[in-house]
Write a protein that holds these residues in place. Structure first.
Motif, PDB file in Angstrom:
ATOM      1  N   LEU A 267       0.824  -1.201   0.000  1.00  0.00           N
ATOM      2  CA  LEU A 267       0.000   0.000   0.000  1.00  0.00           C
ATOM      3  C   LEU A 267       0.865   1.261   0.000  1.00  0.00           C
ATOM      4  O   LEU A 267       0.518   2.267  -0.623  1.00  0.00           O
ATOM      5  N   GLN A 268       2.007   1.199   0.708  1.00  0.00           N
ATOM      6  CA  GLN A 268       2.927   2.336   0.687  1.00  0.00           C
ATOM      7  C   GLN A 268       3.434   2.596  -0.730  1.00  0.00           C
ATOM      8  O   GLN A 268       3.507   3.737  -1.180  1.00  0.00           O
ATOM      9  N   ASP A 269       3.794   1.527  -1.428  1.00  0.00           N
ATOM     10  CA  ASP A 269       4.326   1.665  -2.784  1.00  0.00           C
ATOM     11  C   ASP A 269       3.276   2.201  -3.755  1.00  0.00           C
ATOM     12  O   ASP A 269       3.601   2.889  -4.728  1.00  0.00           O
ATOM     13  N   GLN A 270       1.995   1.880  -3.486  1.00  0.00           N
ATOM     14  CA  GLN A 270       0.925   2.261  -4.401  1.00  0.00           C
ATOM     15  C   GLN A 270       0.295   3.607  -4.050  1.00  0.00           C
ATOM     16  O   GLN A 270      -0.599   4.064  -4.757  1.00  0.00           O
ATOM     17  N   ALA A 271       0.768   4.252  -2.969  1.00  0.00           N
ATOM     18  CA  ALA A 271       0.156   5.506  -2.520  1.00  0.00           C
ATOM     19  C   ALA A 271       0.150   6.537  -3.640  1.00  0.00           C
ATOM     20  O   ALA A 271       1.139   6.732  -4.342  1.00  0.00           O
ATOM     21  N   GLY A 272      -0.993   7.171  -3.822  1.00  0.00           N
ATOM     22  CA  GLY A 272      -1.111   8.225  -4.817  1.00  0.00           C
ATOM     23  C   GLY A 272      -1.276   7.728  -6.246  1.00  0.00           C
ATOM     24  O   GLY A 272      -1.230   8.504  -7.184  1.00  0.00           O
ATOM     25  N   ALA A 273      -1.480   6.431  -6.411  1.00  0.00           N
ATOM     26  CA  ALA A 273      -1.595   5.863  -7.763  1.00  0.00           C
ATOM     27  C   ALA A 273      -3.048   5.586  -8.136  1.00  0.00           C
ATOM     28  O   ALA A 273      -3.356   4.645  -8.855  1.00  0.00           O
ATOM     29  N   GLY A 274      -3.959   6.399  -7.647  1.00  0.00           N
ATOM     30  CA  GLY A 274      -5.366   6.230  -7.981  1.00  0.00           C
ATOM     31  C   GLY A 274      -6.029   5.076  -7.273  1.00  0.00           C
ATOM     32  O   GLY A 274      -7.059   4.579  -7.729  1.00  0.00           O
ATOM     33  N   GLN A 275      -5.451   4.641  -6.167  1.00  0.00           N
ATOM     34  CA  GLN A 275      -5.998   3.512  -5.423  1.00  0.00           C
ATOM     35  C   GLN A 275      -7.232   3.929  -4.617  1.00  0.00           C
ATOM     36  O   GLN A 275      -7.357   5.077  -4.184  1.00  0.00           O
ATOM     37  N   LYS A 276      -8.130   2.979  -4.402  1.00  0.00           N
ATOM     38  CA  LYS A 276      -9.314   3.250  -3.597  1.00  0.00           C
ATOM     39  C   LYS A 276      -9.056   3.000  -2.105  1.00  0.00           C
ATOM     40  O   LYS A 276      -9.921   3.200  -1.281  1.00  0.00           O
ATOM     41  N   ILE A 277      -7.846   2.523  -1.797  1.00  0.00           N
ATOM     42  CA  ILE A 277      -7.460   2.277  -0.407  1.00  0.00           C
ATOM     43  C   ILE A 277      -6.380   3.270  -0.014  1.00  0.00           C
ATOM     44  O   ILE A 277      -5.392   3.444  -0.734  1.00  0.00           O
ATOM     45  N   GLN A 278      -6.547   3.921   1.106  1.00  0.00           N
ATOM     46  CA  GLN A 278      -5.539   4.828   1.627  1.00  0.00           C
ATOM     47  C   GLN A 278      -4.865   4.190   2.833  1.00  0.00           C
ATOM     48  O   GLN A 278      -5.479   3.417   3.576  1.00  0.00           O
ATOM     49  N   LEU A 279      -3.602   4.495   3.027  1.00  0.00           N
ATOM     50  CA  LEU A 279      -2.853   4.021   4.189  1.00  0.00           C
ATOM     51  C   LEU A 279      -2.457   5.220   5.026  1.00  0.00           C
ATOM     52  O   LEU A 279      -1.841   6.161   4.521  1.00  0.00           O
ATOM     53  N   VAL A 280      -2.836   5.189   6.295  1.00  0.00           N
ATOM     54  CA  VAL A 280      -2.521   6.286   7.207  1.00  0.00           C
ATOM     55  C   VAL A 280      -1.526   5.779   8.253  1.00  0.00           C
ATOM     56  O   VAL A 280      -1.755   4.750   8.878  1.00  0.00           O
ATOM     57  N   GLU A 281      -0.440   6.482   8.404  1.00  0.00           N
ATOM     58  CA  GLU A 281       0.613   6.108   9.348  1.00  0.00           C
ATOM     59  C   GLU A 281       0.638   7.083  10.514  1.00  0.00           C
ATOM     60  O   GLU A 281       0.534   8.295  10.320  1.00  0.00           O
ATOM     61  N   GLY A 282       0.777   6.561  11.720  1.00  0.00           N
ATOM     62  CA  GLY A 282       0.888   7.410  12.897  1.00  0.00           C
ATOM     63  C   GLY A 282       2.005   6.935  13.798  1.00  0.00           C
ATOM     64  O   GLY A 282       2.614   5.883  13.575  1.00  0.00           O
ATOM     65  N   THR A 283       2.293   7.712  14.806  1.00  0.00           N
ATOM     66  CA  THR A 283       3.336   7.338  15.746  1.00  0.00           C
ATOM     67  C   THR A 283       2.870   6.197  16.636  1.00  0.00           C
ATOM     68  O   THR A 283       1.681   5.994  16.855  1.00  0.00           O
ATOM     69  N   SER A 284       3.830   5.464  17.160  1.00  0.00           N
ATOM     70  CA  SER A 284       3.535   4.378  18.082  1.00  0.00           C
ATOM     71  C   SER A 284       4.674   4.263  19.070  1.00  0.00           C
ATOM     72  O   SER A 284       5.825   4.543  18.745  1.00  0.00           O
ATOM     73  N   ALA A 285       4.351   3.843  20.274  1.00  0.00           N
ATOM     74  CA  ALA A 285       5.378   3.594  21.284  1.00  0.00           C
ATOM     75  C   ALA A 285       5.513   2.098  21.554  1.00  0.00           C
ATOM     76  O   ALA A 285       6.117   1.700  22.547  1.00  0.00           O
ATOM     77  N   GLU A 286       4.951   1.260  20.679  1.00  0.00           N
ATOM     78  CA  GLU A 286       5.121  -0.185  20.818  1.00  0.00           C
ATOM     79  C   GLU A 286       6.581  -0.544  20.573  1.00  0.00           C
ATOM     80  O   GLU A 286       7.208  -0.038  19.636  1.00  0.00           O
ATOM     81  N   TYR A 503      -0.540   1.752  11.830  1.00  0.00           N
ATOM     82  CA  TYR A 503      -1.123   1.911  10.507  1.00  0.00           C
ATOM     83  C   TYR A 503      -2.614   1.604  10.559  1.00  0.00           C
ATOM     84  O   TYR A 503      -3.059   0.732  11.303  1.00  0.00           O
ATOM     85  N   ALA A 504      -3.343   2.321   9.758  1.00  0.00           N
ATOM     86  CA  ALA A 504      -4.733   1.980   9.467  1.00  0.00           C
ATOM     87  C   ALA A 504      -4.920   2.128   7.966  1.00  0.00           C
ATOM     88  O   ALA A 504      -4.448   3.100   7.359  1.00  0.00           O
ATOM     89  N   ALA A 505      -5.558   1.149   7.366  1.00  0.00           N
ATOM     90  CA  ALA A 505      -5.868   1.213   5.934  1.00  0.00           C
ATOM     91  C   ALA A 505      -7.371   1.365   5.797  1.00  0.00           C
ATOM     92  O   ALA A 505      -8.147   0.721   6.513  1.00  0.00           O
ATOM     93  N   ALA A 506      -7.790   2.236   4.894  1.00  0.00           N
ATOM     94  CA  ALA A 506      -9.219   2.534   4.797  1.00  0.00           C
ATOM     95  C   ALA A 506      -9.619   2.849   3.368  1.00  0.00           C
ATOM     96  O   ALA A 506      -8.781   3.203   2.525  1.00  0.00           O
ATOM     97  N   ARG A 507     -10.913   2.726   3.111  1.00  0.00           N
ATOM     98  CA  ARG A 507     -11.458   3.173   1.842  1.00  0.00           C
ATOM     99  C   ARG A 507     -11.231   4.675   1.726  1.00  0.00           C
ATOM    100  O   ARG A 507     -11.092   5.390   2.720  1.00  0.00           O
ATOM    101  N   GLU A 508     -11.179   5.161   0.511  1.00  0.00           N
ATOM    102  CA  GLU A 508     -10.788   6.549   0.283  1.00  0.00           C
ATOM    103  C   GLU A 508     -11.781   7.568   0.864  1.00  0.00           C
ATOM    104  O   GLU A 508     -11.434   8.736   1.030  1.00  0.00           O
ATOM    105  N   ASN A 509     -12.981   7.134   1.209  1.00  0.00           N
ATOM    106  CA  ASN A 509     -13.975   8.070   1.738  1.00  0.00           C
ATOM    107  C   ASN A 509     -13.976   8.152   3.268  1.00  0.00           C
ATOM    108  O   ASN A 509     -14.835   8.797   3.859  1.00  0.00           O
ATOM    109  N   ILE A 510     -13.021   7.498   3.909  1.00  0.00           N
ATOM    110  CA  ILE A 510     -12.927   7.535   5.370  1.00  0.00           C
ATOM    111  C   ILE A 510     -11.952   8.633   5.794  1.00  0.00           C
ATOM    112  O   ILE A 510     -10.814   8.692   5.320  1.00  0.00           O
TER     113      ILE A 510
END
Length: 533
Positions: A267-286, A503-510
């Protein structure tokens, strides 16, 4: 943070002596039926409990943080707690032993019952009294007594100084239940919940699904952006594949905690390529550590542990096993947490150094290859755990100094082996309860610690941890935590390996996922909205 893999860095917490309810918060900002469509999400984590006296895992706390209120909570993007059910909380003394909260007036549970200070007292005493082995009572061990001088005031008298107490009660451990709906001396086991949070639990099918609707009587800081949530559970073999398939087909709107590392990388590699799935990255302390049993005839030798430290290539672990979904970690306190330093980087470097490893072994009189087994479990700590230990064993063996192998064992067997001291070297993962350096040190080195590795921490527990626990100004603990981290790097009871990303992956309308992924580990249903696709 925007869509498609941009890093979100929350501000660090500072003083916790007094917290006040910000202007504009309260019934006007928090109540109502929510807006927008209902959202369906999936995850592979289990929900082990619906009763907050029992749950002490990521899945259970996700439920608690949305169904129950705590006196304090972590606002989006912050590691400093602020009032939630409370209007104001403060330490009454300089020793961080008397903590008083004033409740908001007019709070109600989802069943319509009034929430008072007696419910707060009941909730804490119930969790402590039940003391469920799988519950969060251990986080409340500083509580000596609780007083309720009136229906809006509650005072905690602590047995010892604990400046992190506000953070502890802002977590799932501080969930407030209705004293009329929960038995005092046993767990509720009917799969139902009565809380005062922004959502109410409508139904729960263990291991399958939980449905939530917006609580119209909620009074707090959350501004709900949807009309309800459905949580689908994808535990078990093949769950990550089913999770991905359902996301791609649109059967669920978003996936949290469960996508395979290869899928995240894709999903990272495909980001911005017209995909219907978005990948959101955030910080973690795990974090994940390699742990040494200090009584083991091999791992107990300081020279062997130093050789490990000189040979482990974290960059290769992150790149080859975790495919960039984690970061190298060079201290027991992760980046983004007050007091973090790079003690292991400073002492052992960031790349393998076989010559130094050989030198420390030879100086200790070790001339033969060191035979050692690394123990790991494929459960709980993620699918990369066993492969990462296999790569570490290869790194050790490639040096010509070790004859290392890996044994993968089921979780129950693994935990028993650790407890019995059967393993010399083993894995330990950690998802924090609250974003403070105390939660990365006291559980590892204090009495009854989670490592069970026979380490004598000396000054760490006799002086440094007590000193930091008494300091309400958390930024004033930096020097002590720095010394603590340096001691660990020198004595090597553990070797930190990596720090995770969320990470959370979601449909583009979320929308709104960027406000659910931060170091507080609170997944906020109310921040998520759904538009047309």
């Amino acid at each position: 943070m925007k869509k498609a893999v941009q890093r979100f860095a929350p501000p660090l917490g500072a003083a916790m002596a007094t917290v006040l309810l910000a202007a504009g918060c309260g019934s006007d900002s928090g109540s109502g039926a929510g807006s927008g469509d209902a959202v369906v999400m999936g995850m592979t984590d289990e929900v082990s409990a619906i009763d907050p006296a029992a749950g002490y895992d990521v899945g259970s706390w996700l439920v608690f943080n949305n169904v129950f209120q705590s006196l304090l909570s972590f606002p989006k993007g912050s590691t400093e707690p602020e009032p939630e059910a409370a209007e104001e909380c403060t330490f009454e003394d300089a020793d961080s032993r008397v903590y008083t909260c004033k409740l908001q007036d007019g709070l109600k549970f989802s069943n319509g019952s009034k929430l008072t200070s007696e419910d707060v007292k009941f909730s804490f005493e119930r969790t402590i009294g039940i003391d469920d082995p799988a519950g969060p009572a251990v986080m409340l061990d500083s509580v000596g007594s609780i007083e309720t001088p009136d229906e809006l005031t509650v005072t905690f008298r602590l047995d010892y100084p604990d400046a992190t107490f506000p953070m502890k009660i802002a977590s799932g451990a501080g969930s407030i239940v209705d004293s009329e709906s929960y038995p005092k001396d046993k767990l509720r086991d009917d799969g139902k919940a009565v809380g005062s949070g922004p959502y109410k639990l409508d139904s729960y099918q263990e291991g399958k699904e939980a449905k939530f609707s917006v609580s119209s009587g909620y009074k707090g800081t959350a501004k709900v952006q949807n009309s309800g949530m459905t949580l689908k559970l994808y535990g078990g073999t093949g769950g990550d594949e089913k999770l991905k398939a359902d996301l791609e087909s649109g059967d669920i709107d978003l996936a949290y905690r469960g996508l395979a590392m290869k899928d995240i990388a894709e999903l990272q590699d495909q980001a911005g390529a017209g995909q219907k799935i978005q990948l959101v990255e955030g910080t973690s302390a795990e974090v994940q550590h390699l742990v040494f049993n200090m009584d083991d005839p091999v791992a107990g030798d300081p020279a062997v542990r130093k050789a490990f430290a000189y040979l482990i290539d974290r960059n290769a672990l992150v790149r080859e096993v975790y495919e960039g979904t984690a970061e190298e970690l060079y201290s027991i306190v992760p980046a983004g947490i007050t007091g973090h330093n790079t003690a292991f980087y400073d002492t052992y470097g960031d790349r393998p150094d076989p010559s130094r490893a050989e030198q420390v072994l030879r100086e200790a009189g070790i001339d033969e290859k060191v035979r050692v087994t690394l123990f790991a479990t494929p459960e709980r700590y993620g699918p990369g755990t066993v492969p990462s230990f296999e790569l570490i064993a290869k790194q050790l063996n490639d040096s010509g100094l070790f004859q290392a192998d890996v044994e993968s064992v089921p979780l129950d067997e693994f935990e028993k082996g650790v407890e019995k001291g059967s393993y010399g070297v083993y894995v330990k993962g950690w998802v924090p309860d609250y974003p403070d350096p105390d939660n990365f040190t006291a559980p590892f080195f204090g009495e009854g610690n989670v490592l069970a590795n026979n380490y004598n921490p000396g000054r760490i527990t006799s002086e440094l941890i007590p000193a930091t626990a008494a300091q309400s100004e958390r930024t004033a603990t930096v020097d002590d935590y720095g010394e603590l981290q340096d001691i660990v790097a020198d004595q090597l009871p553990v070797i930190p390996l990596w720090q995770g990303k969320q990470y959370a992956a979601a449909r583009e309308n979320i929308l709104g996922l960027e406000w659910t992924l931060d170091a507080s580990t609170v997944f906020r249903f109310w921040e998520i909205s759904k538009g047309s696709e």
